[in-house]
Design an enzyme around this catalytic site. Structure first.
Site, PDB file in Angstrom:
ATOM      1  N   HIS A 129       0.834  -1.201   0.000  1.00  0.00           N
ATOM      2  CA  HIS A 129       0.000   0.000   0.000  1.00  0.00           C
ATOM      3  C   HIS A 129       0.868   1.249   0.000  1.00  0.00           C
ATOM      4  O   HIS A 129       2.075   1.178   0.218  1.00  0.00           O
ATOM      5  CB  HIS A 129      -0.937   0.015   1.208  1.00  0.00           C
ATOM      6  CG  HIS A 129      -2.126  -0.877   1.059  1.00  0.00           C
ATOM      7  ND1 HIS A 129      -2.106  -2.195   1.457  1.00  0.00           N
ATOM      8  CD2 HIS A 129      -3.361  -0.659   0.538  1.00  0.00           C
ATOM      9  CE1 HIS A 129      -3.293  -2.742   1.193  1.00  0.00           C
ATOM     10  NE2 HIS A 129      -4.057  -1.827   0.633  1.00  0.00           N
TER      11      HIS A 129
ATOM     12  N   LYS B 168      -0.722   4.880   4.497  1.00  0.00           N
ATOM     13  CA  LYS B 168      -1.638   3.946   5.154  1.00  0.00           C
ATOM     14  C   LYS B 168      -1.204   3.701   6.594  1.00  0.00           C
ATOM     15  O   LYS B 168      -0.031   3.469   6.874  1.00  0.00           O
ATOM     16  CB  LYS B 168      -1.705   2.624   4.389  1.00  0.00           C
ATOM     17  CG  LYS B 168      -2.778   1.666   4.931  1.00  0.00           C
ATOM     18  CD  LYS B 168      -2.997   0.505   3.986  1.00  0.00           C
ATOM     19  CE  LYS B 168      -4.028  -0.489   4.537  1.00  0.00           C
ATOM     20  NZ  LYS B 168      -5.363   0.145   4.689  1.00  0.00           N
TER      21      LYS B 168
END
Length: 253
Positions: free
Chosen positions: A142, A146
């Site tokens: 990600h 995040k």
């Protein structure tokens, strides 16, 4: 017309949902809730749900776990359905969500992508075919903003395997302190964070002399927004008592 209250409206996903909702003729976001009350779209933004005066049919929640708990209590008071797209819940918070589901209709998925939920079904079939003789590892990637790790989707995929394996697997998140061989009942979950990666999940089945990898790559956040909006539409008229999920939505199409 379905009226939506958007919790976490000024977060990254909240803003994507607001943009995508404009492409639906039968959907209107009538108000948002966010600690940042900047008005970025054509609806009012409130700091807390108690301030909301607009009528709405369903809540979409793309926020943080603490904010989800507050919006669930508000939804219980209003007796409105909630679509939970937030991740990173503690065990205690998950238990509370289950309690709320007995009183209000709740749709809850760690990933709102139809493709990811198809992957969940595929890996269950793969486990049934391959059995425990194949080692299972999950790698998720990600963007560098995040917060939670591993991702809710990675845990959802691990849970999908464990569901058909009689909950026989232990999740291993970090091996650098484990000076021993890999155990057969492990699912290793590794997290990578960098750049602007929207989301990538790979489930690896490593067996004797062969490797099978099932992978999903998200190319934009719009797939999650569309899934959340479709879930909100699905929840109109649903009753409390169970947790609805993407499988229910897919089966209704």
């Amino acid at each position: 017309m379905i009226s939506i209250l958007l919790n976490g409206c000024n977060g990254k996903m909240g803003q994507v949902v607001s943009k995508v909702a404009k492409s639906y003729d039968n959907i209107k976001i009538v108000a948002g809730v966010d600690l940042n009350t900047t008005k970025n779209f054509d609806y009012p933004v409130y700091k807390s749900p108690e301030e909301v005066v607009e009528n709405f049919d369903v809540i979409i929640d793309f926020s943080l776990p603490e904010a989800t708990m507050k919006i669930l209590e508000f939804a219980k008071q209003k007796q409105k359905p909630v679509v939970i797209a937030t991740t990173g819940f503690t065990s205690d918070q998950k238990s509370k969500i289950l309690e709320y589901s007995k009183q209000i209709p709740i749709f809850w998925s760690a990933n709102m992508s139809l493709g990811v939920n198809l992957v969940a079904e595929l890996i269950q079939k793969a486990y049934k075919a391959l059995g425990p003789s194949f080692d299972i590892e999950i790698i998720e990637k990600h963007h560098n903003q995040k917060i939670d790790s591993p991702s809710g989707t990675a845990l959802m995929l691990a849970d999908a395997i464990n569901e058909v394996a009689n909950n026989s697997y232990e999740y291993i998140y970090d091996r650098h302190t484990r000076r021993k061989k890999r155990q057969q009942n492990e699912i290793g979950i590794a997290s990578l964070r960098g750049g602007t990666i929207v989301g990538e999940h790979s489930v690896i089945f490593a067996g004797p002399d062969e490797i099978i990898e099932i992978k999903h790559t998200a190319l934009s956040k719009e797939i999650f927004a569309n899934g959340a909006i479709k879930a909100a539409m699905f929840m109109i008229g649903k009753g409390a008592g169970i947790i609805y999920n993407m499988k229910d939505l897919i089966n209704s199409m």
